[in-house]
Scaffold this motif. Structure first.
Motif, PDB file in Angstrom:
ATOM      1  N   ALA A 188       0.807  -1.208   0.000  1.00 20.50           N
ATOM      2  CA  ALA A 188       0.000   0.000   0.000  1.00 20.50           C
ATOM      3  C   ALA A 188       0.840   1.258   0.000  1.00 20.50           C
ATOM      4  O   ALA A 188       0.522   2.231  -0.661  1.00 20.50           O
ATOM      5  N   GLY A 189       1.902   1.294   0.801  1.00 20.99           N
ATOM      6  CA  GLY A 189       2.662   2.523   0.946  1.00 20.99           C
ATOM      7  C   GLY A 189       3.824   2.587  -0.018  1.00 20.99           C
ATOM      8  O   GLY A 189       4.431   1.596  -0.387  1.00 20.99           O
ATOM      9  N   GLY A 190       4.167   3.819  -0.471  1.00 19.80           N
ATOM     10  CA  GLY A 190       5.318   3.995  -1.325  1.00 19.80           C
ATOM     11  C   GLY A 190       6.579   4.134  -0.503  1.00 19.80           C
ATOM     12  O   GLY A 190       6.554   4.354   0.694  1.00 19.80           O
ATOM     13  N   ASP A 191       7.732   4.033  -1.208  1.00 15.61           N
ATOM     14  CA  ASP A 191       9.018   4.116  -0.526  1.00 15.61           C
ATOM     15  C   ASP A 191       9.410   5.547  -0.188  1.00 15.61           C
ATOM     16  O   ASP A 191      10.317   5.771   0.597  1.00 15.61           O
ATOM     17  N   ALA A 192       8.760   6.534  -0.806  1.00 16.91           N
ATOM     18  CA  ALA A 192       9.144   7.928  -0.597  1.00 16.91           C
ATOM     19  C   ALA A 192       9.020   8.330   0.867  1.00 16.91           C
ATOM     20  O   ALA A 192       9.852   9.070   1.395  1.00 16.91           O
ATOM     21  N   LEU A 193       7.984   7.858   1.523  1.00 18.32           N
ATOM     22  CA  LEU A 193       7.750   8.219   2.921  1.00 18.32           C
ATOM     23  C   LEU A 193       8.136   7.108   3.890  1.00 18.32           C
ATOM     24  O   LEU A 193       7.904   7.249   5.088  1.00 18.32           O
ATOM     25  N   ALA A 194       8.708   6.034   3.382  1.00 18.96           N
ATOM     26  CA  ALA A 194       8.973   4.879   4.239  1.00 18.96           C
ATOM     27  C   ALA A 194       9.967   5.208   5.352  1.00 18.96           C
ATOM     28  O   ALA A 194       9.687   4.996   6.542  1.00 18.96           O
ATOM     29  N   ILE A 195      11.133   5.741   4.979  1.00 17.71           N
ATOM     30  CA  ILE A 195      12.155   6.036   5.991  1.00 17.71           C
ATOM     31  C   ILE A 195      11.704   7.150   6.932  1.00 17.71           C
ATOM     32  O   ILE A 195      11.848   7.023   8.157  1.00 17.71           O
ATOM     33  N   GLU A 208      17.091  -1.735   6.224  1.00 16.63           N
ATOM     34  CA  GLU A 208      16.636  -2.523   5.072  1.00 16.63           C
ATOM     35  C   GLU A 208      15.984  -1.654   4.007  1.00 16.63           C
ATOM     36  O   GLU A 208      15.959  -2.030   2.830  1.00 16.63           O
ATOM     37  N   LEU A 209      15.461  -0.500   4.398  1.00 20.55           N
ATOM     38  CA  LEU A 209      14.855   0.413   3.430  1.00 20.55           C
ATOM     39  C   LEU A 209      15.894   1.248   2.695  1.00 20.55           C
ATOM     40  O   LEU A 209      15.639   1.727   1.591  1.00 20.55           O
ATOM     41  N   LEU A 210      17.067   1.426   3.322  1.00 21.75           N
ATOM     42  CA  LEU A 210      18.127   2.207   2.693  1.00 21.75           C
ATOM     43  C   LEU A 210      18.777   1.425   1.561  1.00 21.75           C
ATOM     44  O   LEU A 210      18.884   0.198   1.631  1.00 21.75           O
ATOM     45  N   PRO A 211      19.240   2.102   0.528  1.00 24.00           N
ATOM     46  CA  PRO A 211      19.955   1.406  -0.551  1.00 24.00           C
ATOM     47  C   PRO A 211      21.201   0.714  -0.024  1.00 24.00           C
ATOM     48  O   PRO A 211      22.007   1.317   0.682  1.00 24.00           O
TER      49      PRO A 211
END
Length: 277
Positions: free
Chosen positions: A13-20, A133-136
Motif C-alpha cells: 500500500a505505501g510507497g518508498d518515498a515516505l517509508a524512511i 533494510e529500506l536504505l539502498p
C-alpha cells in the motif's frame, strides 16, 4: 484479526518515498513518550501526595518493560516482520498513553511507565532494522545515525512540548496525553501503510520468550569500553531526569527574602535617602 494478519493486508500500500521518514517518526514519537512525563513529575507528586523516593521509582520502573522487550522480544520483528512488530509497539504505546491520561494513583503511573518501556524496547530495535533494510545497500551505519538522531529528537521534543502545555494551557495532566495520542494514531496509520522488508514473515508460534543476553566472542573485548560509557551516560541522564524537576521546583519556588545583613548594608550605603522626607 491479529496484528500480524492486519498488517500484511497492506503489503504494497505505501510507497518508498515516505517509508524512511515514517519509521524515523515512529522512533521519535515512541521515545517522546518516555520524556513526556518528566515535566509532570512534580505535578503528580503534589496531586497524589507521594514522596521523592516514590517519584524516583516511578521513573525507574520504565526499565522493567524496556529490559523485558530487549531481552525477550529483541528478535520478534525478524520472525513476524517489521510492520507487525512496529504496529504492536505502537499499540502498546497507545495503551500506555491512555493509562497516563486516566491515571488516578501511583499504580497507574507505574503500569503506564512499564508499558511505555515495553513499547519503546520493541519499536526502537525494529525501527532501526527496518530503516537499514529500506536504505539502498542496507546501510547499517547510516540507519544507526538516523535512528539515534530521531531518538534524541523525540526525547527533547517530548519534554519541551509537555512542559509548554503544562505551563501555559489547561489540564496539565491531560492535554499533553491527548496530543500524544493523536500523534501516535497518525504515525500508526503511516506505519501500517509502509512497505514490509522481511521477505517471508513467520507466525507468532515461532517466537521464543527465552531471555537472550550474550555478546559474540570476537567483539567482547571491544564491547566493554562503549558499554561502560553508555551505561554511565544513561545513568547520568536518568539521574537528571528523575530528580531535576523536583530540585528546580524547590529552588525556583523558594521565597527570596533579603537577609538582615543585606538590609543593613543597603541602609548604611544610602543614609541620606533613608532619612530624607
Amino acid at each position: 484479526m491479529a496484528i500480524r494478519d492486519f498488517a500484511h493486508t497492506h503489503e504494497g500500500a505505501g510507497g518508498d518515498a515516505l517509508a524512511i521518514p515514517t519509521v524515523a517518526a515512529m522512533i521519535a514519537v515512541l521515545f517522546a513518550g518516555s520524556t513526556v512525563l518528566t515535566p509532570l513529575y512534580i505535578v503528580y507528586k503534589q496531586q497524589f501526595g507521594f514522596s521523592q523516593i516514590t517519584l524516583t521509582l516511578i521513573y525507574a520502573v520504565y526499565v522493567v518493560g524496556n529490559l523485558a522487550a530487549l531481552l525477550m522480544l529483541g528478535s520478534v520483528s525478524d520472525i513476524v516482520g517489521r510492520r507487525p512488530a512496529s504496529l504492536a509497539a505502537m499499540l502498546v504505546a497507545i495503551v500506555s498513553a491512555l493509562v497516563f491520561l486516566f491515571a488516578v494513583n501511583v499504580v497507574s503511573l507505574d503500569v503506564a511507565r512499564i508499558l511505555s518501556g515495553l513499547g519503546i524496547g520493541v519499536g526502537a530495535g525494529t525501527g532501526t532494522a527496518w530503516i537499514a533494510e529500506l536504505l539502498p545497500g542496507a546501510d547499517k551505519s547510516r540507519a544507526s545515525v538516523i535512528a539515534t538522531s530521531t531518538n534524541f529528537l523525540g526525547l527533547g521534543l517530548g519534554a519541551l512540548i509537555s512542559g509548554f502545555l503544562a505551563e501555559y494551557e489547561p489540564w496539565p495532566l491531560r492535554l499533553i496525553f491527548i496530543v500524544y495520542l493523536a500523534a501516535l494514531v497518525v504515525v500508526t496509520i503511516l506505519v501500517w501503510r509502509t512497505r514490509e522488508t522481511v521477505s517471508k514473515p513467520g507466525g507468532l508460534g515461532r517466537i521464543s520468550l527465552r531471555p537472550r543476553l550474550s555478546v559474540p566472542e570476537e567483539i567482547r573485548a571491544r564491547f566493554v569500553a562503549p558499554a561502560v560509557t553508555g551505561f554511565g551516560a544513561m545513568a547520568l541522564v536518568g539521574f537528571y531526569a528523575a530528580l531535576a524537576p523536583s530540585i528546580l521546583a524547590q529552588q525556583l519556588l523558594r521565597p527570596t527574602m533579603p537577609s538582615p545583613a543585606r538590609c543593613s548594608s543597603s541602609w548604611r550605603s544610602s543614609p541620606r535617602s533613608a532619612l530624607s522626607f
